[in-house]
Design a protein around this motif. Structure first.
Motif, PDB file in Angstrom:
ATOM      1  N   UNK A 469       0.818  -1.208   0.000  1.00 14.45           N
ATOM      2  CA  UNK A 469       0.000   0.000   0.000  1.00 14.45           C
ATOM      3  C   UNK A 469       0.860   1.271   0.000  1.00 14.45           C
ATOM      4  N   UNK A 470       2.023   1.230   0.632  1.00 14.09           N
ATOM      5  CA  UNK A 470       2.938   2.372   0.574  1.00 14.09           C
ATOM      6  C   UNK A 470       3.532   2.500  -0.823  1.00 14.09           C
ATOM      7  N   UNK A 471       3.783   1.384  -1.476  1.00  9.98           N
ATOM      8  CA  UNK A 471       4.298   1.425  -2.849  1.00  9.98           C
ATOM      9  C   UNK A 471       3.281   2.078  -3.774  1.00  9.98           C
ATOM     10  N   UNK A 472       2.001   1.748  -3.607  1.00  8.00           N
ATOM     11  CA  UNK A 472       0.952   2.352  -4.424  1.00  8.00           C
ATOM     12  C   UNK A 472       0.894   3.850  -4.178  1.00  8.00           C
ATOM     13  N   UNK A 473       0.988   4.240  -2.911  1.00  5.77           N
ATOM     14  CA  UNK A 473       0.967   5.670  -2.601  1.00  5.77           C
ATOM     15  C   UNK A 473       2.133   6.395  -3.283  1.00  5.77           C
TER      16      UNK A 473
END
Length: 495
Positions: A469-473
């Protein structure tokens, strides 16, 4: 709020899962979707609090608080409770490019920050998110995002993991021409080969890639930047480059007899097992079948190794961790709304408990050396227990005398994390790195520009090993900066 008193009338119910003893006989996803009544009740537990910490997406004193992509969680919970699924999907898509990935593999920091979690069980946010996107695909509501107009700008994205995919998706929607380069044979990066099928079926990844291709994004696989295509070629053919290569340089344990046969890095093992499923699960270069397997290290990767070894019919699986077991309840230094660092029985450990009669995890164990036979094959590990003590305000790990132990081992999997991104491609591009070997950017939290003009970085390659989810952000944020950079250039022709 779809139902004003839902949080008082309904208890939390997690999704049902397949029986652990049965599910290790195959590689299918083990989680069972909610039925209509269950999802209606669970979504109605959302309180629509005045300050919904669940979607704050902040890092506070080194701890995660809420959803990093800032999902509008109370809004789509209400829509689901009212059975307005299509609108819930549109709401979810505003902030998250790939809910089907986060809805399966994210540890759900949003739930740890749910207001209900102060004195009750949090809302099943992750499961509801996944159900929204699955119903979207079921009803053909998930559509290709073909821009009405395109600019004349071309962007290369190096790496097709979640950060690279998110950046590509955003930039394509802005009208730019995007090409994603992947050195493996299929797009998806970590999502494709780093996460086992029982957590994330590869048809789910392929389904999203198909939508992205229909949107106009080009994928070039079996292409390693710096080998098959050079920096000079990329700078000639593209107006900007985004490095999303991940952090796949594994941390090693350089102890006696480390060169023994049968000792492998966890990601090599998981990748081989997943690739073998495309043809024959038994046709894998690294198998646990009939072997005593020891996993060194914890985290999601360690749990995935345990689950994979059990499906390969290992004789016994044990996992070593040097840290003590997490507490059952939050400690004083881990208050709400931080992510709760509490004891959890992940899917692989539950399977080990049910099939072997005990949790595979052994805590506060330090591997001291490997033992091998005359042919160089690993046969055993020697360990010692450790304990953590506080000295002068610092945590010190001490060995405990008299706790030496020998463990039989035919296969050892090292899952102690990653040092950072692989350096070859960074050196090829002449990119500066920080003290931890990560790609240096102008601002570690807000500015994704690297030391090279027109080259940006996002995801684990920049921040270190982290969550999907941090990668997507980061993929979404770097896209905004690249877009601004491209539109600042002289040529802004619309074609």
């Amino acid at each position: 709020m779809g139902y004003l008193t839902g949080f008082m009338e309904y208890n939390r119910k997690d999704q049902d899962v397949k029986d652990p003893v049965e599910r290790i006989k195959n590689w299918e996803e083990y989680v069972i979707r909610f039925d209509d009544q269950e999802i209606k009740e669970q979504s109605s537990r959302c309180m629509d609090c005045g300050t919904p910490f669940c979607h704050t997406g902040a890092e506070w004193e080194g701890a995660y608080v809420g959803c990093p992509v800032n999902n509008f969680i109370p809004e789509w919970n209400e829509l689901v409770s009212e059975e307005n699924w299509e609108e819930a999907l549109r709401n979810l898509e505003e902030t998250n490019n790939f809910p089907e990935f986060t809805g399966r593999v994210c540890p759900a920091p949003c739930e740890g920050s749910c207001t209900l979690a102060i004195n009750d069980d949090p809302v099943t946010i992750k499961s509801i998110e996944n159900e929204i996107i699955e119903r979207g695909f079921d009803n053909n509501w998930v559509e290709a995002k073909v821009p009405e107009r395109r600019t004349d700008k071309r962007v290369a994205v190096v790496g097709s993991g979640p950060a690279g995919l998110a950046a590509a998706d955003q930039l394509n929607e802005m009208g730019h021409h995007v090409t994603v380069f992947e050195r493996d044979d299929r797009p998806g990066g970590l999502l494709m080969y780093g996460i086992p099928n029982m957590k994330l079926d590869k048809d789910t990844v392929d389904r999203r890639i198909k939508v992205m291709k229909a949107s106009g994004i080009e994928f070039v696989c079996n292409t390693e930047v710096g080998v098959d295509i050079t920096r000079e070629e990329m700078k000639r053919d593209f107006d900007s480059v985004i490095m999303c290569t991940g952090a796949q340089d594994p941390r090693d344990t350089p102890i006696e007899n480390r060169d023994s046969k049968g000792i492998h890095f966890a990601m090599d093992y998981l990748t081989a097992a997943t690739k073998a499923l495309e043809t024959d699960p038994k046709n894998t270069p690294i198998t646990a079948e009939g072997k005593n397997v020891i996993v060194i290290g914890g985290g999601d990767t360690g749990a995935d190794c345990v689950a994979t070894a059990l499906r390969q019919k290992a004789k016994r699986v044990v996992q070593f961790g040097k840290h003590p077991a997490s507490p059952d309840e939050r400690t004083d230094d881990n208050p709400w709304p931080e992510f709760p660092m509490t004891f959890k029985l992940d899917y692989g450990y539950k399977e080990g408990l049910e099939t072997q009669g005990e949790d595979p995890r052994k805590y506060e164990v330090l591997t001291q050396r490997f033992e091998k036979n005359e042919s160089g094959q690993v046969t055993a590990l020697h360990t010692m227990n450790v304990e953590k003590v506080y000295e002068n305000g610092e945590v010190i790990t001490n060995e405990v005398p008299g706790t030496e132990q020998k463990w039989n081992a035919d296969l050892v999997l090292i899952a102690i994390g990653f040092l950072g991104p692989e350096q070859d491609v960074l050196e090829h591009f002449g990119l500066e790195t920080d003290e931890r070997g990560r790609i240096w950017t102008v601002d570690g939290t807000k500015d994704y520009r690297t030391s090279e003009e027109g080259v940006y970085a996002a995801g684990d390659a920049r921040r270190g090993q982290s969550l999907v989810v941090w990668a997507i952000r980061e993929g979404r944020e770097v896209a905004e900066q690249v877009h601004a950079y491209l539109m600042d250039k002289e040529t802004k022709q619309i074609v």
